[in-house]
Scaffold this motif. Structure first.
Motif, PDB file in Angstrom:
ATOM      1  N   THR A   1       0.832  -1.202   0.000  1.00 25.32           N
ATOM      2  CA  THR A   1       0.000   0.000   0.000  1.00 25.32           C
ATOM      3  C   THR A   1       0.865   1.249   0.000  1.00 25.32           C
ATOM      4  N   TYR A   2       1.916   1.231   0.827  1.00 24.70           N
ATOM      5  CA  TYR A   2       2.844   2.362   0.854  1.00 24.70           C
ATOM      6  C   TYR A   2       3.451   2.583  -0.534  1.00 24.70           C
ATOM      7  N   GLY A   3       3.845   1.516  -1.201  1.00 30.53           N
ATOM      8  CA  GLY A   3       4.428   1.634  -2.535  1.00 30.53           C
ATOM      9  C   GLY A   3       3.464   2.253  -3.531  1.00 30.53           C
ATOM     10  N   LYS A   4       2.206   1.844  -3.463  1.00 32.69           N
ATOM     11  CA  LYS A   4       1.193   2.412  -4.364  1.00 32.69           C
ATOM     12  C   LYS A   4       0.975   3.893  -4.079  1.00 32.69           C
ATOM     13  N   GLN A   5       0.918   4.246  -2.798  1.00 32.86           N
ATOM     14  CA  GLN A   5       0.735   5.654  -2.435  1.00 32.86           C
ATOM     15  C   GLN A   5       1.918   6.496  -2.905  1.00 32.86           C
TER      16      GLN A   5
ATOM     17  N   ASN B   1       1.602   7.018  -6.667  1.00 33.47           N
ATOM     18  CA  ASN B   1       0.562   8.014  -6.966  1.00 33.47           C
ATOM     19  C   ASN B   1       1.022   9.428  -6.621  1.00 33.47           C
ATOM     20  N   ALA B   2       1.729   9.581  -5.525  1.00 31.77           N
ATOM     21  CA  ALA B   2       2.221  10.902  -5.137  1.00 31.77           C
ATOM     22  C   ALA B   2       3.220  11.430  -6.167  1.00 31.77           C
ATOM     23  N   LYS B   3       4.075  10.564  -6.681  1.00 35.43           N
ATOM     24  CA  LYS B   3       5.039  10.989  -7.705  1.00 35.43           C
ATOM     25  C   LYS B   3       4.332  11.416  -8.981  1.00 35.43           C
ATOM     26  N   ARG B   4       3.332  10.641  -9.374  1.00 33.93           N
ATOM     27  CA  ARG B   4       2.573  11.002 -10.578  1.00 33.93           C
ATOM     28  C   ARG B   4       1.903  12.360 -10.411  1.00 33.93           C
ATOM     29  N   LEU B   5       1.294  12.570  -9.250  1.00 33.77           N
ATOM     30  CA  LEU B   5       0.634  13.844  -8.987  1.00 33.77           C
ATOM     31  C   LEU B   5       1.639  14.996  -8.990  1.00 33.77           C
ATOM     32  N   ALA B   6       2.822  14.794  -8.427  1.00 34.70           N
ATOM     33  CA  ALA B   6       3.846  15.839  -8.411  1.00 34.70           C
ATOM     34  C   ALA B   6       4.309  16.167  -9.831  1.00 34.70           C
TER      35      ALA B   6
END
Length: 136
Positions: free
Chosen positions: A14-18, A21-26
């Protein structure tokens, strides 16, 4: 508290997925030109806190479990290389602190006192290093 290795793996997945997603959003925000300037010191502090939290989970759950992940294998391998013998980490049935057992020809021997403190300190340092190296 009894946490299974499956729960820990789920938490790490779950941490890896988050994180992904955070990198994509950035990247998306940066592409739009709306990226907020991030304080480098704050980013490093958050990363350090996250690394310490994951390292604590690794030590508390994965080191004593019977399943051997690549990170745990690397940690235990480095411990064995530095100290010259293998260690077994186990929580006793009575719920006290983790026991460190050294594998000898006569059988497992419990390590106590200052040697135990030195081994635990080195385990913490190696775990922090391995978790930090594997995080993006």
């Amino acid at each position: 508290m009894n946490t299974s290795s499956a729960n820990v793996r789920t938490m790490l997945r779950t941490y890896g997925k988050q994180l992904t997603n955070a990198k994509r959003l950035a990247r998306f925000r940066q592409a739009l030109g709306t990226a907020q300037p991030v304080d480098d010191v704050a980013r490093q502090a958050k990363r350090r806190e996250l690394v310490e939290r994951i390292a604590r989970e690794v030590i508390e759950n994965l080191i004593v479990s019977s399943t051997l992940s690549p990170v745990v294998g690397a940690i235990l391998g480095q411990m064995e290389q530095e100290f010259g013998h293998a260690f077994v980490f186990d929580y006793p049935v009575d719920g006290t602190d983790v026991q460190i057992l050294r594998e000898t020809a006569q059988g497992p021997l419990e390590i106590t006192g200052s040697e135990r403190n030195r081994i635990m300190r080195r385990l913490w340092e190696i775990t922090l290093s391995k978790v930090d190296d594997t995080m993006l």
